[in-house]
Design an enzyme around this catalytic site. Structure first.
Site, PDB file in Angstrom:
ATOM      1  N   GLU A   1      -5.790  -2.683  -2.242  1.00  0.00           N
ATOM      2  CA  GLU A   1      -6.551  -3.665  -1.365  1.00  0.00           C
ATOM      3  C   GLU A   1      -7.491  -4.548  -2.363  1.00  0.00           C
ATOM      4  O   GLU A   1      -8.250  -5.451  -1.901  1.00  0.00           O
ATOM      5  CB  GLU A   1      -7.039  -3.527  -0.160  1.00  0.00           C
ATOM      6  CG  GLU A   1      -5.733  -3.121   1.014  1.00  0.00           C
ATOM      7  CD  GLU A   1      -5.573  -1.839   0.892  1.00  0.00           C
ATOM      8  OE1 GLU A   1      -5.386  -1.132  -0.061  1.00  0.00           O
ATOM      9  OE2 GLU A   1      -4.794  -1.416   1.983  1.00  0.00           O
TER      10      GLU A   1
ATOM     11  N   LYS B   1     -13.660  17.904  10.295  1.00  0.00           N
ATOM     12  CA  LYS B   1     -14.758  17.918  10.926  1.00  0.00           C
ATOM     13  C   LYS B   1     -14.833  19.243  11.726  1.00  0.00           C
ATOM     14  O   LYS B   1     -13.873  19.624  12.523  1.00  0.00           O
ATOM     15  CB  LYS B   1     -14.665  16.651  12.121  1.00  0.00           C
ATOM     16  CG  LYS B   1     -15.914  15.980  12.503  1.00  0.00           C
ATOM     17  CD  LYS B   1     -15.836  14.570  12.982  1.00  0.00           C
ATOM     18  CE  LYS B   1     -17.253  14.114  13.053  1.00  0.00           C
ATOM     19  NZ  LYS B   1     -17.427  12.641  13.294  1.00  0.00           N
TER      20      LYS B   1
ATOM     21  N   TRP C   1     -19.168  17.101   9.173  1.00  0.00           N
ATOM     22  CA  TRP C   1     -18.123  16.486   8.210  1.00  0.00           C
ATOM     23  C   TRP C   1     -18.420  17.430   6.885  1.00  0.00           C
ATOM     24  O   TRP C   1     -19.119  17.725   6.439  1.00  0.00           O
ATOM     25  CB  TRP C   1     -18.284  15.105   7.519  1.00  0.00           C
ATOM     26  CG  TRP C   1     -17.661  14.154   8.668  1.00  0.00           C
ATOM     27  CD1 TRP C   1     -17.006  14.229   9.745  1.00  0.00           C
ATOM     28  CD2 TRP C   1     -17.710  12.756   8.766  1.00  0.00           C
ATOM     29  NE1 TRP C   1     -16.764  13.044  10.424  1.00  0.00           N
ATOM     30  CE2 TRP C   1     -17.454  12.239   9.716  1.00  0.00           C
ATOM     31  CE3 TRP C   1     -18.568  11.772   7.434  1.00  0.00           C
ATOM     32  CZ2 TRP C   1     -17.333  10.678   9.995  1.00  0.00           C
ATOM     33  CZ3 TRP C   1     -18.583  10.595   7.856  1.00  0.00           C
ATOM     34  CH2 TRP C   1     -17.890  10.039   9.115  1.00  0.00           C
TER      35      TRP C   1
ATOM     36  N   THR D   1       0.875  -1.216   0.026  1.00  0.00           N
ATOM     37  CA  THR D   1      -0.121   0.062   0.018  1.00  0.00           C
ATOM     38  C   THR D   1       0.744   1.117  -0.012  1.00  0.00           C
ATOM     39  O   THR D   1       2.062   1.193   0.217  1.00  0.00           O
ATOM     40  CB  THR D   1      -0.833   0.106   1.353  1.00  0.00           C
ATOM     41  OG1 THR D   1       0.014   0.089   2.378  1.00  0.00           O
ATOM     42  CG2 THR D   1      -1.906  -1.074   1.327  1.00  0.00           C
TER      43      THR D   1
HETATM   44  P1  AMP Z   1      -3.871   3.145  -3.543  1.00  0.00           P
HETATM   45  O1  AMP Z   1      -4.042   1.885  -2.518  1.00  0.00           O
HETATM   46  O2  AMP Z   1      -2.676   3.659  -3.628  1.00  0.00           O
HETATM   47  O3  AMP Z   1      -4.528   2.819  -5.098  1.00  0.00           O
HETATM   48  O4  AMP Z   1      -4.891   4.154  -3.031  1.00  0.00           O
HETATM   49  C1  AMP Z   1      -6.332   4.199  -2.898  1.00  0.00           C
HETATM   50  C2  AMP Z   1      -7.126   5.344  -2.589  1.00  0.00           C
HETATM   51  O5  AMP Z   1      -7.153   6.094  -3.651  1.00  0.00           O
HETATM   52  C3  AMP Z   1      -8.715   5.122  -2.430  1.00  0.00           C
HETATM   53  O6  AMP Z   1      -8.889   4.466  -1.144  1.00  0.00           O
HETATM   54  C4  AMP Z   1      -9.109   6.257  -2.704  1.00  0.00           C
HETATM   55  O7  AMP Z   1      -8.896   7.066  -1.244  1.00  0.00           O
HETATM   56  C5  AMP Z   1      -8.272   7.018  -3.580  1.00  0.00           C
HETATM   57  N1  AMP Z   1      -8.979   6.939  -4.807  1.00  0.00           N
HETATM   58  C6  AMP Z   1      -8.702   6.110  -5.861  1.00  0.00           C
HETATM   59  N2  AMP Z   1      -9.516   6.059  -6.952  1.00  0.00           N
HETATM   60  C7  AMP Z   1     -10.224   7.233  -6.669  1.00  0.00           C
HETATM   61  C8  AMP Z   1     -11.168   8.084  -7.318  1.00  0.00           C
HETATM   62  N3  AMP Z   1     -11.687   7.632  -8.495  1.00  0.00           N
HETATM   63  N4  AMP Z   1     -11.718   8.947  -6.716  1.00  0.00           N
HETATM   64  C9  AMP Z   1     -11.326   9.393  -5.330  1.00  0.00           C
HETATM   65  N5  AMP Z   1     -10.350   8.649  -4.824  1.00  0.00           N
HETATM   66  C10 AMP Z   1      -9.828   7.617  -5.397  1.00  0.00           C
END
Ligand code: AMP
Length: 556
Positions: free
Chosen positions: A338, A449, A454, A189
């Site tokens: 994930e 917040k 929120w 991650t």
């Molecule tokens: P990663 O594991 O690095 O791919 O990050 C995942 C996170 O990226 C998600 O939990 C979201 O917070 C953010 N994310 C991915 N796609 C989008 C999207 N289309 N719009 C908003 N946030 C996104």
């Protein structure tokens, strides 16, 4: 009663065999870093086919086995998007190994930490990053073999050249016994809090994810497509596209280390790309180049059918600009490491036109869950919340390609048992509506917040990015004695744009938001820090500006 159907395991070798037998002539094009006659670095085009790549992948499989790599062992890549990286995608799982794609944008110390945590045994490293080899040799005792992808000007002691190494071995002719639940891939991650955690994808989850990614209402990939994944192959398997395209025989186009608008636009035109995928910042660069070319009277001719945007929220203004100025459709997708990553795609229902106001509003949401992925919202008290398009809650997900645990059992609190079912807490705050459209409001840790309510930083950012002077906006929470937290908007202005006043921005946002949502302060900066996966580093911004607030400098 049991069914009468066969129980055939879902394995990545199925992808390799289809690519090798059915799509042998289909092209794979990669931009590689070369030099022009003056010795300056330039992009050069490399062409190969699925037939050749699959054959070389099976040589890699044999070479790994000959090097003593056992099924289940991790083989790391530190590589850009290219045909050689695709060979690793196909070859490593074919000998039972686990392909661990390491993020090339991390600090070498973090790279070593991740390699050590994964206990990687072999590292395939792009020649561009050869400078990191001594650090890895010194700091990563589990790595017993380092192989360089691409030519090296000067050989390095104890390091093999990939092309020479694999060509010394015949292609593997038999696949080892592999269970469909065995690990095939591994990703860490982004680790914005604490150490990064690893997810391991199974053969089964990879096949199911590839099958589900291709249909029209997902990424729309078929044999007649040419697909350019700009999203890096080290980031959640480039959204699964290398596997999906190989399974369905779509031409693959890789941009290597290049991500600037002019190079991408030319590549899309030259290779007749129909589908492409990347984070919003990439599309901002492409848009600027398309605008420039059109104004210069030499517009690009792009047969693009779908530009998939994800990784962070795509501002509505960006989606509108692509459509209104270039008749190109951005389709938003949401997912995370994930979730393999495909969770949702924002494909519009048939009664909503893409160019309509309602169409843009829906397209700016993250979309509807792809089949077999389930999404729910949870309150702070653990209650399921309504799908009314208004109530915000913690987004939880469940499905055959959603992680059920992390490698080595870390981060257990992210996995929930709800009524005997396993769910994954995404850490995103979202709404869901009756039609299934999910709309991300924030990361839980980025939500503001104020007075117990929120405020969505993402909504404010998207609205601010529609202002004519604003190029980028990041909204963060600032401590506030009365309201607990209040929003501060950090802005990067368009080149040459005049600085907008506080009153002007407030007036611009006021029709769209409740009064208490409006930022208390605006700060203009040269650049917003961006992390290794292309997302704003809000933690750094908070650190930068909290000192200012604590020190009493008026930012209001
Ligand atoms: P990663 O594991 O690095 O791919 O990050 C995942 C996170 O990226 C998600 O939990 C979201 O917070 C953010 N994310 C991915 N796609 C989008 C999207 N289309 N719009 C908003 N946030 C996104």
């Amino acid at each position: 009663m049991k069914s009468t159907m066969m129980d055939v395991p879902l394995l990545i070798p199925e992808i390799v065999e289809r690519a090798r037998n059915f799509f042998a002539e289909r092209e794979i094009v990669s931009l590689v870093a070369g030099k022009n006659e003056q010795g300056q670095p330039v992009a050069q085009t490399h062409r190969t086919t699925y037939g050749e790549v699959a054959g070389r992948a099976l040589r890699l499989a044999r070479a790994l086995t000959a090097a003593g790599v056992q099924p289940g062992a991790r083989v790391a890549t530190l590589a850009v998007n290219s045909y050689r990286h695709l060979e690793a995608y196909l070859g490593v799982p074919s000998m039972g190994g686990v392909l661990h794609t390491v993020n090339i944008r991390l600090h070498p110390d973090q790279v070593c930490w991740i390699i050590n945590d994964a206990e990687d045994q072999v590292l395939l490293i792009e020649n561009l990053f050869a400078g990191m080899i001594p650090t890895i040799q010194a700091g990563c005792p589990s790595v017993k073999k380092i192989v360089v992808l691409g030519p090296l000007p000067v050989p390095i002691e104890g390091v093999d050249d990939y092309d020479t190494w694999i060509m010394q071995h015949e292609p593997q002719t038999r696949y080892p016994e592999i269970q469909e639940t065995d690990a095939a891939g591994m990703c860490y991650t982004s680790g914005t809090t604490g150490n990064p955690k690893a997810v391991t994808y199974s053969h089964r989850s990879t096949i199911l994810h590839s099958l589900a990614s291709a249909p029209k209402d997902a990424l729309n990939v078929g044999q007649s497509d040419a697909v350019l994944p700009i999203v890096p192959m080290f980031h959640v398997n480039a959204w699964g596209l290398p596997y999906t395209c190989s399974l369905y025989g779509a031409k693959l186009v890789f941009a290597g280390a290049f991500s600037d608008g002019p190079t991408l636009a030319k590549l899309m035109q030259d290779e007749q790309v129909t589908i492409t995928a990347g984070v919003p910042t990439i599309w901002m660069g492409l848009l600027a180049e398309l605008d420039r070319a059109r104004e210069a009277g030499a517009p690009y001719r792009l047969p693009l059918e779908r530009l998939v945007v994800g990784g962070s929220a795509a501002p509505e203004a960006l989606i509108r600009a692509f459509w209104e100025r270039h008749q190109l459709k951005l389709a938003q997708a949401w997912g995370m490491t994930e979730t393999h990553p495909l969770g949702t795609v924002s494909v519009l229902p048939p009664d909503v036109g893409f160019g309509s106001d309602e169409g843009f509003t829906l397209a700016a949401k993250q979309g509807v869950a792809v089949p077999t992925v389930q999404l729910e919202l949870l309150s702070d008290d653990g209650e399921l919340l309504p799908h009314d398009g208004k109530t915000m809650g913690r987004l939880i997900a469940r499905g055959p390609w959603i992680a059920g645990s992390y490698f080595k059992g870390t981060g257990q609190s992210n996995f929930l048992d709800i009524g005997g079912q396993q769910w994954f807490d995404t850490g995103d705050i979202a709404t869901l509506d009756a039609r299934g459209f999910m709309h991300i409001q924030d990361r839980a840790k980025d939500l503001i917040k104020s007075g117990g309510e929120w405020i969505s930083s993402v909504d404010l950012e998207n609205a601010l990015m529609a202002h004519p002077t604003v190029l980028q906006a990041a909204v963060i929470a600032m401590p506030d004695p009365k309201w607990d937290e209040r929003p501060l908007a950090v802005l990067v202005l368009r080149p040459g744009a005049p600085q907008p006043s506080h009153a002007e921005l407030t007036e611009f946002l006021a029709p769209k938001f409740a009064k208490w949502w409006l930022p208390d302060a605006y700060e203009v900066v040269e650049a917003i820090p961006i992390g290794a996966t292309g997302k704003f580093l809000k933690r750094e911004l908070r650190d930068q500006f909290s000192e200012k607030v604590a020190g009493g400098t008026a930012v209001r």
